[in-house]
Write an enzyme that holds these catalytic residues in place. Sequence first.
Site, PDB file in Angstrom:
ATOM      1  CG  PHE A  40      -2.161   0.712   1.096  1.00 57.69           C
ATOM      2  CD1 PHE A  40      -3.117   0.267   0.188  1.00 57.69           C
ATOM      3  CD2 PHE A  40      -2.426   1.844   1.843  1.00 57.69           C
ATOM      4  CE1 PHE A  40      -4.308   0.944   0.039  1.00 57.69           C
ATOM      5  CE2 PHE A  40      -3.616   2.521   1.690  1.00 57.69           C
ATOM      6  CZ  PHE A  40      -4.562   2.073   0.789  1.00 57.69           C
ATOM      7  NE  ARG A  41       0.817   1.720   4.987  1.00 57.72           N
ATOM      8  CZ  ARG A  41      -0.144   2.387   5.561  1.00 57.72           C
ATOM      9  NH1 ARG A  41       0.054   3.601   5.954  1.00 57.72           N
ATOM     10  NH2 ARG A  41      -1.321   1.834   5.764  1.00 57.72           N
ATOM     11  CB  ILE A 108      -7.340  -8.776  -1.543  1.00 59.25           C
ATOM     12  CG1 ILE A 108      -6.347  -7.804  -2.208  1.00 59.25           C
ATOM     13  CG2 ILE A 108      -7.987  -8.092  -0.337  1.00 59.25           C
ATOM     14  CD1 ILE A 108      -7.002  -6.546  -2.776  1.00 59.25           C
ATOM     15  CG  HIS A 126      -8.827  -6.027   4.413  1.00 61.14           C
ATOM     16  ND1 HIS A 126      -7.658  -5.305   4.513  1.00 61.14           N
ATOM     17  CD2 HIS A 126      -9.514  -5.771   5.555  1.00 61.14           C
ATOM     18  CE1 HIS A 126      -7.648  -4.649   5.674  1.00 61.14           C
ATOM     19  NE2 HIS A 126      -8.749  -4.924   6.317  1.00 61.14           N
ATOM     20  CB  CYS A 134     -24.244 -11.028  -7.624  1.00 61.77           C
ATOM     21  SG  CYS A 134     -25.764 -10.058  -7.478  1.00 61.77           S
ATOM     22  CB  CYS A 162     -30.230 -11.585  -9.805  1.00 62.17           C
ATOM     23  SG  CYS A 162     -29.170 -10.517  -8.810  1.00 62.17           S
ATOM     24  CB  SER A 200       0.687  -5.907   8.755  1.00 64.70           C
ATOM     25  OG  SER A 200      -0.302  -4.919   8.996  1.00 64.70           O
ATOM     26  CB  SER A 201       2.159  -0.472   8.286  1.00 62.15           C
ATOM     27  OG  SER A 201       0.881  -0.495   7.690  1.00 62.15           O
ATOM     28  CG  ASP A 242      13.332  -9.628   2.120  1.00 63.31           C
ATOM     29  OD1 ASP A 242      12.579  -8.810   1.580  1.00 63.31           O
ATOM     30  OD2 ASP A 242      13.409 -10.831   1.783  1.00 63.31           O
TER      31      ASP A 242
HETATM   32  P1  NAD Z   1       1.027  -1.835   4.347  1.00 61.64           P
HETATM   33  O1  NAD Z   1       1.340  -1.475   2.931  1.00 61.64           O
HETATM   34  O2  NAD Z   1       0.383  -0.836   5.203  1.00 61.64           O
HETATM   35  O3  NAD Z   1       2.337  -2.330   5.081  1.00 61.64           O
HETATM   36  C1  NAD Z   1       3.187  -3.253   4.502  1.00 61.64           C
HETATM   37  C2  NAD Z   1       4.424  -3.307   5.362  1.00 61.64           C
HETATM   38  O4  NAD Z   1       5.267  -4.333   4.862  1.00 61.64           O
HETATM   39  C3  NAD Z   1       5.222  -2.013   5.344  1.00 61.64           C
HETATM   40  O5  NAD Z   1       5.408  -1.557   6.663  1.00 61.64           O
HETATM   41  C4  NAD Z   1       6.553  -2.399   4.675  1.00 61.64           C
HETATM   42  O6  NAD Z   1       7.664  -1.804   5.283  1.00 61.64           O
HETATM   43  C5  NAD Z   1       6.608  -3.899   4.895  1.00 61.64           C
HETATM   44  N1  NAD Z   1       7.294  -4.646   3.835  1.00 61.64           N
HETATM   45  C6  NAD Z   1       7.061  -4.611   2.497  1.00 61.64           C
HETATM   46  N2  NAD Z   1       7.833  -5.501   1.849  1.00 61.64           N
HETATM   47  C7  NAD Z   1       8.604  -6.109   2.805  1.00 61.64           C
HETATM   48  C8  NAD Z   1       9.608  -7.117   2.766  1.00 61.64           C
HETATM   49  N3  NAD Z   1       9.959  -7.710   1.622  1.00 61.64           N
HETATM   50  N4  NAD Z   1      10.191  -7.478   3.935  1.00 61.64           N
HETATM   51  C9  NAD Z   1       9.842  -6.875   5.102  1.00 61.64           C
HETATM   52  N5  NAD Z   1       8.880  -5.935   5.200  1.00 61.64           N
HETATM   53  C10 NAD Z   1       8.265  -5.553   4.064  1.00 61.64           C
HETATM   54  O7  NAD Z   1       0.199  -3.173   4.251  1.00 61.64           O
HETATM   55  P2  NAD Z   1      -0.981  -3.661   5.143  1.00 61.64           P
HETATM   56  O8  NAD Z   1      -0.743  -3.328   6.565  1.00 61.64           O
HETATM   57  O9  NAD Z   1      -1.214  -5.043   4.763  1.00 61.64           O
HETATM   58  O10 NAD Z   1      -2.211  -2.729   4.655  1.00 61.64           O
HETATM   59  C11 NAD Z   1      -2.487  -2.479   3.310  1.00 61.64           C
HETATM   60  C12 NAD Z   1      -3.919  -2.906   2.935  1.00 61.64           C
HETATM   61  O11 NAD Z   1      -4.069  -2.858   1.514  1.00 61.64           O
HETATM   62  C13 NAD Z   1      -4.181  -4.344   3.308  1.00 61.64           C
HETATM   63  O12 NAD Z   1      -5.100  -4.335   4.332  1.00 61.64           O
HETATM   64  C14 NAD Z   1      -4.721  -5.043   2.075  1.00 61.64           C
HETATM   65  O13 NAD Z   1      -6.124  -5.204   2.163  1.00 61.64           O
HETATM   66  C15 NAD Z   1      -4.477  -4.111   0.943  1.00 61.64           C
HETATM   67  N6  NAD Z   1      -3.383  -4.591   0.049  1.00 61.64           N
HETATM   68  C16 NAD Z   1      -3.291  -5.916  -0.250  1.00 61.64           C
HETATM   69  C17 NAD Z   1      -2.257  -6.372  -1.072  1.00 61.64           C
HETATM   70  C18 NAD Z   1      -2.172  -7.843  -1.382  1.00 61.64           C
HETATM   71  O14 NAD Z   1      -3.170  -8.543  -1.312  1.00 61.64           O
HETATM   72  N7  NAD Z   1      -0.979  -8.364  -1.683  1.00 61.64           N
HETATM   73  C19 NAD Z   1      -1.336  -5.471  -1.577  1.00 61.64           C
HETATM   74  C20 NAD Z   1      -1.466  -4.106  -1.250  1.00 61.64           C
HETATM   75  C21 NAD Z   1      -2.507  -3.679  -0.419  1.00 61.64           C
HETATM   76 ZN    ZN Z   2     -27.140 -11.582  -8.608  1.00 60.69          ZN
END
Ligand code: NAD
Ligand code: ZN
Length: 253
Positions: A40-41, A108, A126, A134, A162, A200-201, A242
Amino acid sequence: MIASDLETAVNRLRALIEAAGRIVPFTGAGISTECGIPDFRSPGGLWTKNQPIPFDAYLASRKMRNEAWRRRFVMDEHFAKAKPGRGHRALASLYRAGKVPAVVTQNIDNLHQDSGVAPQDVVELHGNTTYATCLDCAKRYELAEIRQTFEASAEQAPDCSCGGIIKTATVSFGQAMPVEAMRRAQDLATDCDLFLAIGSSLVVWPAASLPLLAKRNGAALVIVNREPTEFDEVADLVVRNDIGDALGPFISH
Ligand code: NAD
Ligand code: ZN
């Protein structure tokens, strides 16, 4: 405590995993970045270029739905090609070994299922973007068939037979969180020996509540994330390496 280097991190993680009978992983976008799906970030990433379309706007406007589908098919370049990474495969190994009852995820992308965790054992907070439903009758649609209709109709979002609105099976901003998935996630966090927050952040609810819930109920808490999180202070182990590097040693074939 923050592991000083990768070797220390892996050794401490191994000791915690061996001591635990019941491990609950909780994953965010960071576990899938090595699979080519931006988090996301990430600066300049596809997710930061477009403001997300809130649920009520999606319902209210066909134009918004067309735009949502257009973006989704652009993203398919990432999602359709993605294969499970080292983090997914390590968690699948622990699952097969009977140590992980289920994986809780904010992602997701369907990559935990693709790595061999049974769909019923992936708790998706999520939803899932790899298929659609639908909103009225819950009929499932595959993205390929929607894409075909979309492209053949000058980029018009198709409706269900539908009459209902079709949407990817994700939870949008402003859309209710899935009650059953939340309940399962809380039960799993409450009843485990080791809670692994990975990639996750931990800033959005409910991500922010699950690690603490686990900790308060006696679990050891490990946070694997490149960037600091608000919960590092209460964690038993913080791994800033990582994710693939840190979890790769736990893959068994
Ligand atoms: P986030 O983007 O807020 O945080 C991801 C974290 O992972 C960051 O802090 C980053 O520093 C860390 N990170 C990234 N790559 C890394 C690596 N290789 N090694 C170590 N750390 C690493 O993600 P979030 O908290 O999951 O929230 C974003 C929301 O957006 C989610 O709730 C999700 O629904 C959605 N989303 C999903 C996907 C997916 O399904 N792959 C991708 C992007 C966003
Ligand atoms: Zn339907």
